[in-house]
Design a protein around this motif. Structure first.
Motif, short mmCIF file in Angstrom:
data_model
loop_
_atom_site.label_atom_id
_atom_site.label_comp_id
_atom_site.label_asym_id
_atom_site.label_seq_id
_atom_site.Cartn_x
_atom_site.Cartn_y
_atom_site.Cartn_z
N LEU A 1 -9.33 7.34 -0.05
CA LEU A 1 -9.21 5.88 0.06
C LEU A 1 -7.77 5.47 0.33
CD1 LEU A 1 -11.60 4.71 -2.81
CD2 LEU A 1 -11.93 4.38 -0.34
N ILE A 2 -6.83 6.10 -0.34
CA ILE A 2 -5.42 5.78 -0.12
C ILE A 2 -5.02 6.12 1.31
CG2 ILE A 2 -3.04 6.37 -0.76
CD1 ILE A 2 -4.10 6.62 -3.68
N ASP A 3 -5.50 7.25 1.80
CA ASP A 3 -5.22 7.63 3.19
C ASP A 3 -5.73 6.55 4.15
OD1 ASP A 3 -4.40 9.95 5.07
OD2 ASP A 3 -6.41 9.41 5.77
N THR A 4 -6.93 6.06 3.89
CA THR A 4 -7.50 5.00 4.73
C THR A 4 -6.68 3.72 4.61
OG1 THR A 4 -9.69 5.97 4.52
CG2 THR A 4 -9.58 3.67 5.26
N LEU A 5 -6.25 3.36 3.40
CA LEU A 5 -5.44 2.16 3.21
C LEU A 5 -4.16 2.22 4.04
CD1 LEU A 5 -5.66 1.59 -0.65
CD2 LEU A 5 -6.72 0.21 1.13
N ILE A 6 -3.56 3.40 4.12
CA ILE A 6 -2.29 3.54 4.83
C ILE A 6 -2.49 3.64 6.34
CG2 ILE A 6 -0.25 5.04 5.13
CD1 ILE A 6 -0.36 3.53 2.44
N TYR A 7 -3.40 4.50 6.77
CA TYR A 7 -3.51 4.82 8.20
C TYR A 7 -4.57 4.04 8.96
CZ TYR A 7 -0.41 8.54 6.86
OH TYR A 7 0.66 9.24 6.38
N ARG A 8 -5.46 3.37 8.23
CA ARG A 8 -6.47 2.53 8.87
C ARG A 8 -6.66 1.26 8.04
NH1 ARG A 8 -11.58 5.64 9.41
NH2 ARG A 8 -12.18 3.88 10.69
N PRO A 9 -5.63 0.46 7.91
CA PRO A 9 -5.68 -0.71 7.02
C PRO A 9 -6.77 -1.72 7.38
CG PRO A 9 -3.72 -0.77 8.40
CD PRO A 9 -4.36 0.57 8.62
N GLU A 10 -7.21 -1.70 8.62
CA GLU A 10 -8.25 -2.65 9.02
C GLU A 10 -9.59 -2.36 8.35
OE1 GLU A 10 -8.58 0.85 11.76
OE2 GLU A 10 -6.91 -0.27 10.94
N VAL A 11 -9.79 -1.14 7.89
CA VAL A 11 -11.05 -0.78 7.23
C VAL A 11 -11.20 -1.54 5.91
CG1 VAL A 11 -12.36 1.12 6.17
CG2 VAL A 11 -11.12 1.49 8.32
N TYR A 12 -10.12 -1.66 5.17
CA TYR A 12 -10.12 -2.38 3.90
C TYR A 12 -9.03 -3.44 3.94
CZ TYR A 12 -12.78 1.71 2.42
OH TYR A 12 -13.71 2.71 2.33
N PRO A 13 -9.36 -4.65 4.39
CA PRO A 13 -8.34 -5.70 4.51
C PRO A 13 -7.68 -6.06 3.18
CG PRO A 13 -10.40 -6.35 5.58
CD PRO A 13 -10.67 -5.08 4.85
N ARG B 1 0.81 -1.21 0.00
CA ARG B 1 0.00 0.00 0.00
C ARG B 1 0.85 1.27 0.00
NH1 ARG B 1 -5.21 -1.44 3.57
NH2 ARG B 1 -5.58 -3.48 2.67
N THR B 2 1.95 1.24 0.72
CA THR B 2 2.82 2.41 0.79
C THR B 2 3.47 2.67 -0.56
OG1 THR B 2 3.21 1.96 3.13
CG2 THR B 2 4.75 3.44 2.04
N ALA B 3 3.89 1.62 -1.24
CA ALA B 3 4.49 1.78 -2.57
C ALA B 3 3.45 2.32 -3.56
CB ALA B 3 5.06 0.46 -3.05
N PHE B 4 2.23 1.83 -3.46
CA PHE B 4 1.16 2.33 -4.32
C PHE B 4 0.91 3.81 -4.06
CE2 PHE B 4 -3.51 3.12 -4.72
CZ PHE B 4 -3.58 3.11 -6.10
N ALA B 5 0.82 4.19 -2.78
CA ALA B 5 0.59 5.59 -2.43
C ALA B 5 1.71 6.47 -2.97
CB ALA B 5 0.47 5.74 -0.91
#
Length: 167
Positions: free
Chosen positions: A34-46, A10-14
């Motif tokens: 969505l990218i912010d959520t992927l990085i800082y709240r990964p549990e939201v989107y497994p 996810r970090t590389a994608f961001a």
């Protein structure tokens, strides 16, 4: 010639997608969020399907992201011909795409390519628009003053939000 890069990190994608998306921040606010959520709240989107599309110079020309079970979201693309590379990348993720979100030309181009490859028909369900405020004009001759909303305003704000969505 366009190529797609799929990411598991996810970090590389961001790092690859955000500079492109930030060039048109208002238009890409959903993807940026969505990218912010992927990085800082990964549990939201497994899980997430993350794709960038590059031109021959390896410059990003578009981004596509899906956080299952939600629709695929496509960015604005510098060239609509590049959409086919994104669609091809998503063929590896799944056999069926039930929804695509994004700007009308990009979403339709993605759906057209998907239909050609899979023979699955599609229909436009809900055109979406982006609203942007460039300037607030203060009303004249109106009583009252600006203030921050409080908990007392919750019921009214919910009513307004529902009316906005309905309209």
């Amino acid at each position: 010639m366009y190529t797609a890069t799929t990411f598991t990190d996810r970090t590389a994608f961001a790092a690859r997608a955000l500079p492109y998306l930030m060039r048109r921040e208002a238009a890409h606010n959903l993807l940026i969020g969505l990218i912010d959520t992927l990085i800082y709240r990964p549990e939201v989107y497994p899980s997430a399907h993350m794709v960038t599309v590059q031109n021959e110079a390896q410059e990003v020309v578009g981004v596509a992201l899906q956080t299952p079970p939600h629709p695929i979201s496509v960015s604005l693309f510098d060239d609509l011909a590049a959409i086919s590379a994104a669609a091809e990348a998503f063929l590896a993720y799944q056999d069926d795409v039930s929804q695509i979100g994004g700007f009308a030309q990009e979403a339709r181009a993605f759906a057209d390519h998907w239909q050609k490859r899979t023979q699955c028909p599609y229909e436009v369900h809900m055109p979406q628009l982006l609203y942007r405020v460039d300037q607030v004009l203060m009303p004249e001759g109106v009583a009252g003053t600006w203030r921050a909303a409080t908990l007392r305003d919750q019921e009214l704000l919910i009513t307004w939000y529902i009316a906005f969505e309905r309209d």
